[in-house]
Write an enzyme that holds these catalytic residues in place. Structure first.
Site, PDB file in Angstrom:
ATOM      1  N   LYS A 247     -21.374  -6.445   4.900  1.00  0.00           N
ATOM      2  CA  LYS A 247     -20.554  -5.975   3.775  1.00  0.00           C
ATOM      3  C   LYS A 247     -20.215  -7.138   2.837  1.00  0.00           C
ATOM      4  O   LYS A 247     -20.256  -7.014   1.616  1.00  0.00           O
ATOM      5  CB  LYS A 247     -19.237  -5.352   4.300  1.00  0.00           C
TER       6      LYS A 247
ATOM      7  N   GLN B  26      -7.222  -4.242   8.940  1.00  0.00           N
ATOM      8  CA  GLN B  26      -6.497  -3.171   9.621  1.00  0.00           C
ATOM      9  C   GLN B  26      -5.198  -3.760  10.167  1.00  0.00           C
ATOM     10  O   GLN B  26      -5.116  -4.983  10.413  1.00  0.00           O
ATOM     11  CB  GLN B  26      -7.380  -2.659  10.772  1.00  0.00           C
TER      12      GLN B  26
ATOM     13  N   TYR C 259     -11.575  -5.399  10.605  1.00  0.00           N
ATOM     14  CA  TYR C 259     -10.861  -4.960  11.809  1.00  0.00           C
ATOM     15  C   TYR C 259     -10.717  -6.113  12.804  1.00  0.00           C
ATOM     16  O   TYR C 259     -11.662  -6.431  13.540  1.00  0.00           O
ATOM     17  CB  TYR C 259     -11.619  -3.771  12.432  1.00  0.00           C
TER      18      TYR C 259
ATOM     19  N   GLU D 191       0.851  -1.196   0.000  1.00  0.00           N
ATOM     20  CA  GLU D 191       0.000   0.000   0.000  1.00  0.00           C
ATOM     21  C   GLU D 191       0.881   1.239   0.000  1.00  0.00           C
ATOM     22  O   GLU D 191       1.864   1.311   0.747  1.00  0.00           O
ATOM     23  CB  GLU D 191      -0.890  -0.010   1.253  1.00  0.00           C
TER      24      GLU D 191
ATOM     25  N   HIS E 144     -13.726  -2.233  14.996  1.00  0.00           N
ATOM     26  CA  HIS E 144     -13.547  -0.838  14.575  1.00  0.00           C
ATOM     27  C   HIS E 144     -13.754   0.083  15.776  1.00  0.00           C
ATOM     28  O   HIS E 144     -14.593  -0.195  16.640  1.00  0.00           O
ATOM     29  CB  HIS E 144     -14.550  -0.511  13.459  1.00  0.00           C
TER      30      HIS E 144
HETATM   31  P1  FAD Z   1     -17.551   0.941   7.587  1.00  0.00           P
HETATM   32  O1  FAD Z   1     -17.484  -0.427   7.022  1.00  0.00           O
HETATM   33  O2  FAD Z   1     -18.685   1.793   7.130  1.00  0.00           O
HETATM   34  O3  FAD Z   1     -17.582   0.812   9.172  1.00  0.00           O
HETATM   35  C1  FAD Z   1     -17.521   1.975   9.985  1.00  0.00           C
HETATM   36  C2  FAD Z   1     -18.247   1.696  11.298  1.00  0.00           C
HETATM   37  O4  FAD Z   1     -19.655   1.540  11.032  1.00  0.00           O
HETATM   38  C3  FAD Z   1     -17.833   0.383  11.970  1.00  0.00           C
HETATM   39  O5  FAD Z   1     -17.901   0.584  13.339  1.00  0.00           O
HETATM   40  C4  FAD Z   1     -18.864  -0.632  11.493  1.00  0.00           C
HETATM   41  O6  FAD Z   1     -19.046  -1.677  12.423  1.00  0.00           O
HETATM   42  C5  FAD Z   1     -20.116   0.228  11.360  1.00  0.00           C
HETATM   43  N1  FAD Z   1     -20.963  -0.207  10.230  1.00  0.00           N
HETATM   44  C6  FAD Z   1     -20.550  -0.647   9.013  1.00  0.00           C
HETATM   45  N2  FAD Z   1     -21.604  -0.898   8.217  1.00  0.00           N
HETATM   46  C7  FAD Z   1     -22.701  -0.597   8.944  1.00  0.00           C
HETATM   47  C8  FAD Z   1     -24.091  -0.622   8.665  1.00  0.00           C
HETATM   48  N3  FAD Z   1     -24.558  -0.990   7.465  1.00  0.00           N
HETATM   49  N4  FAD Z   1     -24.958  -0.225   9.648  1.00  0.00           N
HETATM   50  C9  FAD Z   1     -24.494   0.162  10.851  1.00  0.00           C
HETATM   51  N5  FAD Z   1     -23.173   0.217  11.173  1.00  0.00           N
HETATM   52  C10 FAD Z   1     -22.292  -0.150  10.227  1.00  0.00           C
HETATM   53  N6  FAD Z   1      -9.212   5.908   5.158  1.00  0.00           N
HETATM   54  C11 FAD Z   1      -9.073   6.880   4.215  1.00  0.00           C
HETATM   55  O7  FAD Z   1      -9.530   8.010   4.428  1.00  0.00           O
HETATM   56  N7  FAD Z   1      -8.433   6.623   3.031  1.00  0.00           N
HETATM   57  C12 FAD Z   1      -7.926   5.400   2.723  1.00  0.00           C
HETATM   58  O8  FAD Z   1      -7.374   5.207   1.657  1.00  0.00           O
HETATM   59  C13 FAD Z   1      -8.063   4.347   3.705  1.00  0.00           C
HETATM   60  N8  FAD Z   1      -7.597   3.102   3.456  1.00  0.00           N
HETATM   61  C14 FAD Z   1      -7.817   2.088   4.368  1.00  0.00           C
HETATM   62  C15 FAD Z   1      -7.385   0.800   4.076  1.00  0.00           C
HETATM   63  C16 FAD Z   1      -7.585  -0.247   4.979  1.00  0.00           C
HETATM   64  C17 FAD Z   1      -7.141  -1.646   4.622  1.00  0.00           C
HETATM   65  C18 FAD Z   1      -8.218   0.017   6.232  1.00  0.00           C
HETATM   66  C19 FAD Z   1      -8.407  -1.095   7.233  1.00  0.00           C
HETATM   67  C20 FAD Z   1      -8.645   1.309   6.529  1.00  0.00           C
HETATM   68  C21 FAD Z   1      -8.459   2.351   5.619  1.00  0.00           C
HETATM   69  N9  FAD Z   1      -8.894   3.648   5.880  1.00  0.00           N
HETATM   70  C22 FAD Z   1      -8.734   4.649   4.934  1.00  0.00           C
HETATM   71  C23 FAD Z   1      -9.507   3.976   7.167  1.00  0.00           C
HETATM   72  C24 FAD Z   1     -11.044   3.842   7.126  1.00  0.00           C
HETATM   73  O9  FAD Z   1     -11.586   4.793   6.254  1.00  0.00           O
HETATM   74  C25 FAD Z   1     -11.563   4.030   8.553  1.00  0.00           C
HETATM   75  O10 FAD Z   1     -11.186   2.960   9.351  1.00  0.00           O
HETATM   76  C26 FAD Z   1     -13.041   4.325   8.680  1.00  0.00           C
HETATM   77  O11 FAD Z   1     -13.289   4.747  10.023  1.00  0.00           O
HETATM   78  C27 FAD Z   1     -13.951   3.126   8.446  1.00  0.00           C
HETATM   79  O12 FAD Z   1     -13.994   2.744   7.144  1.00  0.00           O
HETATM   80  P2  FAD Z   1     -14.781   1.385   6.747  1.00  0.00           P
HETATM   81  O13 FAD Z   1     -14.852   1.325   5.291  1.00  0.00           O
HETATM   82  O14 FAD Z   1     -14.235   0.222   7.467  1.00  0.00           O
HETATM   83  O15 FAD Z   1     -16.236   1.768   7.356  1.00  0.00           O
END
Ligand code: FAD
Length: 296
Positions: free
Chosen positions: A167, A178, A147, A17, A151
């Site tokens: 998802k 993560q 995670y 990455e 998370h």
């Molecule tokens: P989600 O999957 O939406 O989850 C966020 C929270 O909401 C979690 O607590 C989850 O349990 C909850 N949740 C999920 N879906 C639902 C639902 N349908 N209903 C209710 N609750 C729900 N950030 C950046 O800004 N740019 C990047 O390029 C970037 N790259 C990353 C790469 C990796 C491999 C990882 C692990 C993280 C990266 N991040 C990046 C950080 C990421 O954006 C954050 O961790 C963010 O807080 C959560 O993103 P997510 O897509 O996991 O969110």
């Protein structure tokens, strides 16, 4: 070809990455990084997406260089919480125009240090909204984040893993974890998914810590627990940059070898744009990876 196909071809997939340079830096710095990483023959390279600044425009550009100049698959990260559908459409169009069909669909976080507007009402609340949207927009291979320690926004690890299952059910093609410093957390998540009958490929995200200043920031951002033995390394070698770098690489190598010995689907190395560190890790693990993938 979607990156998901690589998990069918290989017993374990190795990826890197990188992140676009800050607004003040030239793109040449990251192209030097790409050039050095390309020589290590990863299965793919992912490029992060900064929701707030202009670096978001660079994700497509850098992903395109990786794919079209170096002929290495690229995975473009894309966050949605601060975007409207028009913006997402434009990025997906640009990706397709550049021959890139792999997207890491993320919610992202609202940055506090950048002034920018958020759609009102918010059009994408969770990554799940983006996953189904991207899937509806064409032939994309869609990855999602997961995670091992839960998370930070989730009240419990279990509730986060329930959302993860949602998802996956929407058609996520593979998962990237993560970063974590204790493999047991990753194995717990892996076992949980297997018990649920989920076979979506799961890559372990590994970050070699090589710089004392990084540590607290990273831990506060991602919530990964630092085990005592890592804490000891930092306390002992934190003021000796070369020693800490060597120890960080050794620690990450040990984590990776253990994961590989336990049959992990893939390793995703957070390179922090430091190809020399990725190079040392690849050198340390290459015979093991080749043996797993039956390359002699
Ligand atoms: P989600 O999957 O939406 O989850 C966020 C929270 O909401 C979690 O607590 C989850 O349990 C909850 N949740 C999920 N879906 C639902 C639902 N349908 N209903 C209710 N609750 C729900 N950030 C950046 O800004 N740019 C990047 O390029 C970037 N790259 C990353 C790469 C990796 C491999 C990882 C692990 C993280 C990266 N991040 C990046 C950080 C990421 O954006 C954050 O961790 C963010 O807080 C959560 O993103 P997510 O897509 O996991 O969110």
């Amino acid at each position: 070809m979607g990156i998901n196909e690589k998990f069918k071809e290989k017993n374990t997939v190795i990826s890197f990455e990188i992140f676009p340079p800050k607004e003040t830096s030239s793109l040449n710095t990251v192209y030097n990084t790409v050039d050095a990483l390309a020589h290590l023959h990863p299965d793919y390279i992912s490029v992060t997406y900064g929701a707030g600044g202009t670096s978001k425009n660079k994700t497509v550009e850098i992903s395109s260089i990786i794919k079209n100049k170096y002929n290495i698959d690229s995975l473009a990260h894309l966050t949605c919480i601060s975007s409207c559908k028009n913006e997402i459409d434009e990025i997906l169009f640009n990706l397709q125009e550049n021959n890139i069909n792999n997207v890491l669909a993320l919610r992202g976080d609202i940055p506090h240090d950048v002034v920018f507007s958020i759609p009102n009402p918010i059009e994408f609340n969770y990554s799940s909204d983006l996953i189904s949207y991207v899937k509806s927009k064409g032939d994309f291979c869609v990855a999602a984040a997961c995670y091992p320690e839960g998370h930070l926004d989730s009240p419990t690890k279990e509730s986060d893993w329930e959302n993860l299952q949602y998802k996956i059910n929407l058609g996520t093609d593979f998962l990237i974890s993560q970063l974590f410093f204790e493999n047991k957390y990753f194995y717990q998540l892996n076992d949980h998914l297997k018990e649920k009958g989920i076979n979506t490929p799961l890559q372990a995200g590994i970050m070699p810590i090589t710089n004392k200043a990084q540590i607290n920031k990273i831990i506060s951002l991602c919530g990964a627990k630092l085990p005592k033995r890592y804490e000891n390394i930092i306390n002992k070698f934190g003021d000796s940059p070369q020693a800490l770098q060597d120890a960080g690489i050794a620690y990450a190598t040990e984590q990776i070898i253990d994961l590989l010995a336990n049959g992990v689907d893939g390793i995703h190395i957070y390179t922090m744009n430091k190809p020399e560190i990725a190079k040392q890790i690849v050198r340390n693990i290459s015979s093991v990876v080749n043996s797993i993938n039956n390359i002699y």
